[in-house]
Write a protein that holds these residues in place. Structure first.
Motif, short mmCIF file in Angstrom:
data_model
loop_
_atom_site.label_atom_id
_atom_site.label_comp_id
_atom_site.label_asym_id
_atom_site.label_seq_id
_atom_site.Cartn_x
_atom_site.Cartn_y
_atom_site.Cartn_z
N PHE A 1 -11.46 3.50 -6.99
CA PHE A 1 -11.53 2.76 -5.73
C PHE A 1 -12.55 3.35 -4.75
O PHE A 1 -13.45 2.65 -4.28
N MET A 2 -12.42 4.64 -4.48
CA MET A 2 -13.27 5.23 -3.44
C MET A 2 -14.74 5.26 -3.86
O MET A 2 -15.63 5.07 -3.04
N LYS B 1 0.85 -1.20 0.00
CA LYS B 1 0.00 0.00 0.00
C LYS B 1 0.88 1.24 0.00
O LYS B 1 0.61 2.20 -0.71
N ASP C 1 -7.22 4.72 6.22
CA ASP C 1 -6.67 4.58 4.87
C ASP C 1 -7.82 4.88 3.91
O ASP C 1 -8.89 5.33 4.33
N GLU D 1 -15.55 4.63 4.41
CA GLU D 1 -16.50 4.22 5.46
C GLU D 1 -16.95 5.42 6.26
O GLU D 1 -18.13 5.56 6.60
N GLU E 1 -4.07 -6.09 2.80
CA GLU E 1 -5.22 -5.63 3.59
C GLU E 1 -5.65 -6.71 4.59
O GLU E 1 -5.84 -6.45 5.77
N ARG F 1 -16.09 -5.25 5.82
CA ARG F 1 -15.36 -4.16 5.19
C ARG F 1 -14.10 -4.66 4.48
O ARG F 1 -13.68 -4.10 3.48
N THR G 1 -16.03 1.48 -3.82
CA THR G 1 -16.25 0.97 -2.46
C THR G 1 -17.41 1.71 -1.79
O THR G 1 -18.16 1.11 -1.02
N TYR H 1 -9.80 -3.11 -4.37
CA TYR H 1 -8.40 -3.18 -4.83
C TYR H 1 -8.29 -3.97 -6.13
O TYR H 1 -7.58 -3.57 -7.05
N LYS I 1 -5.33 -6.40 8.65
CA LYS I 1 -6.56 -6.28 9.43
C LYS I 1 -6.84 -7.53 10.28
O LYS I 1 -7.51 -7.45 11.30
N MET J 1 -9.89 3.10 2.32
CA MET J 1 -11.12 2.34 2.59
C MET J 1 -11.85 2.91 3.81
O MET J 1 -13.05 3.14 3.78
N ALA J 2 -11.07 3.15 4.89
CA ALA J 2 -11.67 3.68 6.11
C ALA J 2 -12.23 5.08 5.86
O ALA J 2 -13.26 5.45 6.42
N ALA J 3 -11.54 5.84 5.01
CA ALA J 3 -12.02 7.19 4.70
C ALA J 3 -13.40 7.12 4.04
O ALA J 3 -14.28 7.94 4.33
N ALA K 1 -13.07 -3.91 0.68
CA ALA K 1 -11.78 -3.32 0.31
C ALA K 1 -11.07 -4.18 -0.73
O ALA K 1 -10.55 -3.67 -1.72
N LEU L 1 -20.46 -0.26 -0.29
CA LEU L 1 -20.84 -0.11 1.13
C LEU L 1 -22.30 0.30 1.27
O LEU L 1 -23.03 -0.23 2.09
#
Lengths: 394, 80
Positions: free
Chosen positions: A290-291, A271, B37, B43, A346, A306, A294, A314, A350, B39-41, A310, A298
């Motif tokens: 990506f954002m 990453k 990161d 969320e 990831e 989660r 996701t 990716y 995690k 992903m968390a952002a 993710a 979500l």
């Protein structure tokens, strides 16, 4: 005329910067002049290939029309704005997709040097118009953003809002000279990277140290690893050198071209690597693929956890990155490979107790760095086609 | 922002970062220390939209403007 390759480019650039510096020192706007210079440089870029030139002009006309249309749709709150915006996205992408597919069959349809980069620039403007972040960008600013010549052929990928900010700013003499000095340094550093360090690395690829020997599996493995190592260094110095020159030359015209590399070989995990390698591409994909993907996953609760969301993000993100480089098995595998690496990273970070317990200890960081570098350099040898060449035995 | 909303947002951040330290160290760069990161952002943005009805686009706010607990509180307050 190839940018940053032909001696003519450097001679013409040296001439073109003189009026820019005079304007800059006198605190005048550089936008109009940079638009003219970009036009002239692109004319020279496509001068000997009218087919490419025509494809370029077609793209500019098409994407400008779509930009104005989408801006109008959201400004007037058209009832079907979002659906029509999606259509505009698809049409903007179409020339690139057609070009990449045609290339599989050795054809050139709608393609031109820099099409991959300009398409990403045009797409992000549409997306940010939809988000309500771009409302008052003019046609000239839009075109100036698309054609600005220093990063035109190979990036870095600029952000339109930064560009418009620069185009509207009248820098004080002090600030301009500050940027100019920094730019000159970056340009020279870039030239050194590209013409000295990249050239040396490229040459070293074909030099197998004698002590390695020959004949055994181990010897050929060591020889191939050597090639992969120097290819990776070559790729970095060539691309980072080119990027630094584009950034440096950009600052002469008062334009902030974003940074593309930030010491990628000190990355502690994969990453971290993508936050340091070809950053303008990886950040573009992060922000616009990506954002958003996701977020949609979500909201619709497609995956239970989660971590799974993710990982899906990716994989999709990096597979698109592979296709963006070109529709060849090597590039696509390279993309999927990095998608898998990021997902594995990831999951490990995690879920693993080992990671949670030791992540801050020096020995753990050292191991993590070493594994990351092996994975990264193996990735380069996928990218270069070395691995497929060895497997297919060609 | 009233205390109830602040508590609601703190709870959300704590859940996403999975670390109660966010309640104490409110000026810590959450990306730097690895608590946030990309992903968390996302969320966080989806969570803020769900609980406060505030929609923030992924590129709307620069990372440096939303990378600490205090800055997140500020960005939400501005939009309430």
């Amino acid at each position: 005329m190839g940018f940053y390759v032909d001696p003519a480019f450097f001679v013409l650039a040296a001439i073109a910067v003189v009026p820019a510096i005079v304007l800059g020192i006198n605190e005048r706007s550089l936008f109009g002049y940079s638009l003219v210079v970009s036009g002239l440089f692109l004319l020279l870029l496509f001068f000997y290939d009218l087919q490419q030139g025509a494809a370029f002009v077609f793209f500019c006309v098409l994407s400008t029309a779509l930009f104005l249309w989408v801006k109008h749709l959201f400004a007037t709150k058209h009832p079907h704005a979002v659906a029509l915006y999606r259509l505009a996205l698809a049409i903007t992408m179409a020339p690139l997709v057609i070009y990449k597919i045609a290339a599989v069959f050795d054809g050139n349809l709608l393609g031109f040097l820099g099409i991959s980069y300009i398409t990403f620039k045009a797409l992000q403007v549409l997306i940010e118009v939809r988000d309500g972040l771009i409302t008052d960008m003019s046609v000239l600013e839009y075109l100036g953003f698309l054609v600005f010549f220093t990063p035109f052929t190979s990036g870095p990928i600029m952000r339109s809002r930064t560009f418009v900010e620069d185009a509207r700013t009248h820098l004080s003499r002090h600030d301009y000279l500050d940027g100019l000095t920094r730019g000159a340094f970056l340009f020279l550093l870039g030239a050194f990277y590209k013409f000295v360090l990249a050239a040396l690395s490229s040459w070293a690829q074909w030099f197998t140290p004698e002590f390695i020997g020959a004949g055994t599996f181990l010897a050929s493995f060591a020889g191939e690893s050597c090639i992969a190592f120097f290819y990776g260094l070559y790729l970095f110095f060539d691309f980072a050198g080119y990027s630094l020159m584009a950034i440096g030359l950009g600052s002469v015209f008062g334009v902030r071209v974003p940074r593309n590399f930030n010491a990628p070989f000190i990355s502690l995990d994969i990453k971290d690597f993508w936050n340091r390698w070809h950053m303008s591409l990886s950040f573009w994909l992060r922000d616009f693929v990506f954002m958003r993907l996701t977020r949609a996953l979500l909201k619709r609760k497609v995956f239970a956890s989660r971590v799974n969301t993710a990982c899906a993000g990716y994989l999709a993100n990096m597979t698109i990155m592979g296709f963006w480089h070109g529709i060849t098995p090597d590039y696509i595998i390279y993309g999927i490979y990095h998608g898998l690496l990021l997902s594995a990273c990831e999951l490990f970070q995690k879920k693993s107790k080992l990671y949670a317990a030791h992540k801050d200890e020096p020995w753990f960081k050292l191991c993590s760095w070493a594994i990351t570098m092996i994975a990264v350099f193996f990735g380069f040898s996928l990218f270069s086609g070395q691995v497929s060449r060895l497997i297919l035995g060609a | 922002m009233d205390a109830q909303r602040e508590e609601q947002l703190l709870k959300l951040i704590e859940e996403i970062c999975a670390d109660p330290v966010v309640r104490e160290e409110r000026d810590m760069d959450l990306f730097d220390v690895g608590l946030l990161d990309s992903m968390a952002a996302i969320e966080l943005l989806v969570g803020i939209e769900g609980e406060f009805g505030i929609s923030i686009a992924p590129t709307e706010v620069e990372r440096e403007e939303m990378n600490t607990v205090n800055l997140i509180l500020k960005r939400v307050e501005e939009r309430l």
